[in-house]
Scaffold this active site. Structure first.
Site, PDB file in Angstrom:
ATOM      1  N   GLU A  22       0.728  -1.307   0.022  1.00 56.95           N
ATOM      2  CA  GLU A  22      -0.043   0.201  -0.092  1.00 56.95           C
ATOM      3  C   GLU A  22       0.847   1.178   0.086  1.00 56.95           C
ATOM      4  O   GLU A  22       0.631   2.166  -0.717  1.00 56.95           O
ATOM      5  CB  GLU A  22      -0.744   0.100   1.247  1.00 56.95           C
ATOM      6  CG  GLU A  22      -2.261  -0.932   1.130  1.00 56.95           C
ATOM      7  CD  GLU A  22      -3.008  -0.282   0.039  1.00 56.95           C
ATOM      8  OE1 GLU A  22      -3.009   1.046  -0.141  1.00 56.95           O
ATOM      9  OE2 GLU A  22      -3.494  -1.298  -0.800  1.00 56.95           O
ATOM     10  N   PRO A 224       2.103  49.940   9.585  1.00 58.95           N
ATOM     11  CA  PRO A 224       3.113  49.934  10.391  1.00 58.95           C
ATOM     12  C   PRO A 224       4.165  48.536  10.358  1.00 58.95           C
ATOM     13  O   PRO A 224       5.243  48.341  10.921  1.00 58.95           O
ATOM     14  CB  PRO A 224       2.637  49.786  11.950  1.00 58.95           C
ATOM     15  CG  PRO A 224       1.042  49.525  11.509  1.00 58.95           C
ATOM     16  CD  PRO A 224       0.972  49.740  10.402  1.00 58.95           C
ATOM     17  N   ASP A 247      10.566  52.555   1.180  1.00 60.95           N
ATOM     18  CA  ASP A 247      11.333  53.071   2.308  1.00 60.95           C
ATOM     19  C   ASP A 247      11.741  52.116   3.146  1.00 60.95           C
ATOM     20  O   ASP A 247      11.405  50.675   3.051  1.00 60.95           O
ATOM     21  CB  ASP A 247      10.639  53.964   3.239  1.00 60.95           C
ATOM     22  CG  ASP A 247      10.328  55.257   2.533  1.00 60.95           C
ATOM     23  OD1 ASP A 247      11.100  55.651   1.626  1.00 60.95           O
ATOM     24  OD2 ASP A 247       9.326  56.095   3.055  1.00 60.95           O
ATOM     25  N   LYS A 269      15.112  55.334   3.347  1.00 62.57           N
ATOM     26  CA  LYS A 269      15.064  56.476   4.435  1.00 62.57           C
ATOM     27  C   LYS A 269      14.581  55.932   5.624  1.00 62.57           C
ATOM     28  O   LYS A 269      13.704  55.279   5.785  1.00 62.57           O
ATOM     29  CB  LYS A 269      13.888  57.187   3.756  1.00 62.57           C
ATOM     30  CG  LYS A 269      14.406  58.113   2.621  1.00 62.57           C
ATOM     31  CD  LYS A 269      13.563  58.889   1.920  1.00 62.57           C
ATOM     32  CE  LYS A 269      12.416  59.736   2.838  1.00 62.57           C
ATOM     33  NZ  LYS A 269      12.934  61.348   2.769  1.00 62.57           N
ATOM     34  N   GLY A 300       6.143  53.817   4.713  1.00 64.24           N
ATOM     35  CA  GLY A 300       5.593  53.140   5.845  1.00 64.24           C
ATOM     36  C   GLY A 300       4.589  53.793   6.648  1.00 64.24           C
ATOM     37  O   GLY A 300       4.381  55.034   6.377  1.00 64.24           O
ATOM     38  N   ASP A 302       1.077  55.541   7.325  1.00 63.44           N
ATOM     39  CA  ASP A 302       0.286  56.333   6.484  1.00 63.44           C
ATOM     40  C   ASP A 302       1.317  57.403   5.578  1.00 63.44           C
ATOM     41  O   ASP A 302       1.942  58.055   6.276  1.00 63.44           O
ATOM     42  CB  ASP A 302      -0.645  57.340   7.174  1.00 63.44           C
ATOM     43  CG  ASP A 302      -1.606  58.034   6.231  1.00 63.44           C
ATOM     44  OD1 ASP A 302      -2.831  57.429   5.810  1.00 63.44           O
ATOM     45  OD2 ASP A 302      -1.399  59.115   5.701  1.00 63.44           O
ATOM     46  N   MET A 382       9.606  59.571  15.411  1.00 63.69           N
ATOM     47  CA  MET A 382      10.986  59.753  15.062  1.00 63.69           C
ATOM     48  C   MET A 382      11.669  60.587  16.562  1.00 63.69           C
ATOM     49  O   MET A 382      12.376  61.194  16.487  1.00 63.69           O
ATOM     50  CB  MET A 382      11.442  60.542  14.211  1.00 63.69           C
ATOM     51  CG  MET A 382      11.071  59.973  12.728  1.00 63.69           C
ATOM     52  SD  MET A 382      11.418  60.883  11.216  1.00 63.69           S
ATOM     53  CE  MET A 382       9.861  61.831  11.385  1.00 63.69           C
ATOM     54  N   ALA A 411       5.830  48.420  16.258  1.00 69.13           N
ATOM     55  CA  ALA A 411       4.273  48.153  16.568  1.00 69.13           C
ATOM     56  C   ALA A 411       3.706  47.330  15.318  1.00 69.13           C
ATOM     57  O   ALA A 411       4.177  47.619  14.213  1.00 69.13           O
ATOM     58  CB  ALA A 411       3.420  49.673  16.323  1.00 69.13           C
TER      59      ALA A 411
HETATM   60  N1  SAH Z   1       4.338  57.773   7.712  1.00 71.09           N
HETATM   61  C1  SAH Z   1       4.818  56.722   8.931  1.00 71.09           C
HETATM   62  C2  SAH Z   1       5.851  57.744   9.679  1.00 71.09           C
HETATM   63  C3  SAH Z   1       7.014  57.847   9.143  1.00 71.09           C
HETATM   64  S1  SAH Z   1       8.309  58.751   9.936  1.00 71.09           S
HETATM   65  C4  SAH Z   1       3.531  56.668   9.824  1.00 71.09           C
HETATM   66  O1  SAH Z   1       2.573  57.180   9.446  1.00 71.09           O
HETATM   67  O2  SAH Z   1       3.578  55.684  10.760  1.00 71.09           O
HETATM   68  C5  SAH Z   1       9.072  57.399  10.649  1.00 71.09           C
HETATM   69  C6  SAH Z   1       8.728  57.285  12.329  1.00 71.09           C
HETATM   70  O3  SAH Z   1       7.505  56.547  12.403  1.00 71.09           O
HETATM   71  C7  SAH Z   1       9.712  55.943  13.119  1.00 71.09           C
HETATM   72  O4  SAH Z   1      10.849  56.926  13.467  1.00 71.09           O
HETATM   73  C8  SAH Z   1       8.918  55.599  14.188  1.00 71.09           C
HETATM   74  O5  SAH Z   1       8.646  56.780  15.262  1.00 71.09           O
HETATM   75  C9  SAH Z   1       7.593  55.516  13.447  1.00 71.09           C
HETATM   76  N2  SAH Z   1       7.001  54.316  13.004  1.00 71.09           N
HETATM   77  C10 SAH Z   1       7.061  53.873  11.819  1.00 71.09           C
HETATM   78  N3  SAH Z   1       6.944  52.529  11.779  1.00 71.09           N
HETATM   79  C11 SAH Z   1       6.780  52.185  13.219  1.00 71.09           C
HETATM   80  C12 SAH Z   1       6.578  50.858  13.956  1.00 71.09           C
HETATM   81  N4  SAH Z   1       6.268  49.756  13.263  1.00 71.09           N
HETATM   82  N5  SAH Z   1       6.378  50.873  15.176  1.00 71.09           N
HETATM   83  C13 SAH Z   1       6.537  52.035  15.941  1.00 71.09           C
HETATM   84  N6  SAH Z   1       6.897  53.022  15.397  1.00 71.09           N
HETATM   85  C14 SAH Z   1       6.987  53.296  13.988  1.00 71.09           C
END
Ligand code: SAH
Length: 459
Positions: A22, A224, A247, A269, A300, A302, A382, A411
């Site tokens: 089998e 995020p 980025d 960046k 990253g 929004d 940041m 996050a």
């Molecule tokens: N456009 C992004 C922010 C860009 S500036 C937004 O809306 O989240 C980059 C900063 O975003 C980082 O220095 C940190 O403070 C934050 N950031 C981006 N990704 C993150 C994550 N997964 N967890 C926590 N902070 C984050």
């Protein structure tokens, strides 16, 4: 990934199975779908195996080294551990790849679960960790992949040379997408294979006449990190992109979603790290869009929050290139969600500030008095390196050193870390974090906050 998936050409390949019952039959069934030259060695054979003669060669004795000459794959499938080990050793000696049925550790390769719509074949492997899961995925795919897929693919394959009259890239992809999504299935249903061939001719003629597509740029918010936090629109556009300019903070899991042929360009960046000059990012977007490509500019969180979006959209306007923005989840929202807190609350804060701790000139100036007011909620982007500066300004403007602060690093990602602290300890805690982090000023994780409240009630 311990096991690397490949599709092996089995035309005229020699496969030897040790076993005649089998277990051997189960392996044989799948192998019979290929053109392999199959030999089974065993003292006796199940009638179903006998029935496959002369397609398969049967050797009525235990497998010997001389049976393995030129074998590419060897299956030890006798069901007897000692005999299987003997066969495996012989197989390896002959230079073949060996599979010992139901013995992962003793095998060089595994046979995956398969959804067969040849020439479309989906192989599902769990590295032996979860066969039940593999079967579940298989059942799901069996349902969603129409039986006609094999026929359409076979006919489509024969038409590939014709389709090369369309330029490679967006236009050729649009042709094939329409064939598989609508034109092909419809023609097959209406008139069978003949009609599919006619439909392909008509479709190609129409696509050859169509005006070449105009390149454009989609600013897509990647959120995020967790791919499940992408919007459906973001998911769809990443899927279609010819070029993805991303980025550094965009997570690898999200980049994985792009097509394998997509051109992936990192513009690295991030805060203080090395980065591509903004003018170079503009040049890249414009260059690719002008060649007719669908460019996804992946940012990253929004795209409109601390993302230098306007500089990029202005550059595209000047170059007269179409663009749109797809909103997404900013890291402050994700960080608040992870601690079970709301960013605004009636009676506590009627406004919310998203601030950056540094700008192009250095530390960013803020309305510190407002940020220091009791109940104020601020998400600092940041902010890791500027934590001491932020702390100093807030204390100077009357904030209590006991003000709750929560740092959320990475996050929504698997390695997310939540660090509850107070304004007094903010710089030390921030310095300990390596990944991107949001500083939530004025917020403690919900559980901690409740326990503070209980303590206060007890006093
Ligand atoms: N456009 C992004 C922010 C860009 S500036 C937004 O809306 O989240 C980059 C900063 O975003 C980082 O220095 C940190 O403070 C934050 N950031 C981006 N990704 C993150 C994550 N997964 N967890 C926590 N902070 C984050």
């Amino acid at each position: 990934m311990q096991h690397y998936p490949v599709f092996l050409d089995m035309t005229q390949a020699r496969v030897v199975i040790g076993g005649g019952g089998e277990i051997a039959l189960a392996k044989l069934r799948l192998l019979l779908k290929t053109d392999a030259k199959i030999t089974l060695c065993a003292p006796g054979f199940a009638p179903e195996i006998e029935a496959h003669r002369p397609r398969v060669t049967l050797v009525r004795r235990p497998l010997l080294g001389c049976d393995l000459h030129g074998a590419r794959l060897v299956y030890a499938a006798t069901g007897d551990a000692t005999e299987d080990a003997r066969i495996a050793a012989l197989g390896r000696k002959s230079g073949a790849l060996v599979n010992v049925v139901d013995n992962l550790d003793a095998s060089d390769f595994l046979t995956p679960a398969i959804v067969d719509r040849a020439p479309v074949v989906v192989a599902i492997g769990t590295e032996g960790a979860a066969p039940v899961l593999a079967r579940k995925i298989k059942a799901h795919l069996e349902e969603v992949l129409p039986a006609s897929l094999g026929i359409l693919t076979r006919i489509g394959k024969g038409f590939r040379a014709m389709a090369e009259h369309l330029p490679q890239g967006t236009r050729r992809r649009a042709f094939w997408a329409e064939y598989y999504d609508t034109a092909g299935p419809r023609a097959l249903e209406q008139g069978g294979e003949k009609q599919v061939e006619q439909a392909l001719d008509a479709l190609l003629a129409r696509h050859l006449r169509a005006a070449p597509p105009e390149g454009h740029v989609d600013f897509v918010s990647a959120g995020p990190g967790d791919p499940e936090l992408l919007t459906l629109k973001a998911r769809k556009l990443i899927d279609r992109a010819d070029v993805v300019i991303y980025d550094r903070l965009v997570s690898p899991e999200i980049l994985e979603l792009a097509r394998r042929e997509a051109v992936m360009i990192s513009v690295g960046k991030e805060g203080f790290g090395p980065s591509t000059p903004q003018s170079e990012i503009h040049r890249l977007m414009i260059h690719h869009a002008q060649t007719g490509a669908h460019v996804v500019r992946l940012k990253g969180g929004d795209a409109s929050v601390f993302g230098r979006l306007d500089e990029e959209t202005d550059a595209l306007d000047t170059a007269r290139i179409r663009w749109q923005v797809i909103p997404g989840v900013t890291s402050a929202s994700s960080a608040a969600a992870s601690i079970g807190q709301s960013l605004t609350r009636r009676g506590r804060n009627q406004s919310l500030r998203l601030v950056t701790a540094h700008d192009m000139q250095g530390y960013a100036d803020q309305d510190w008095r407002a940020l220091a007011a009791p109940g104020a909620i601020t998400a600092v982007y940041m902010g890791k390196r500027a934590a001491r500066f932020v702390q100093g300004r807030l204390l100077m403007h009357g904030a209590s050193p006991e003000t709750p602060v929560t740092l959320v690093e990475n996050a929504s990602r698997a390695d997310q870390q939540i660090v509850p602290t107070t304004l007094a300890h903010l710089p030390r805690q921030a310095a300990a974090l390596a990944g991107p982090a949001i500083i939530l000023l004025g917020l403690a994780p919900r559980a901690t906050e409740q326990s503070f409240e209980l303590q206060e009630q007890a006093l």
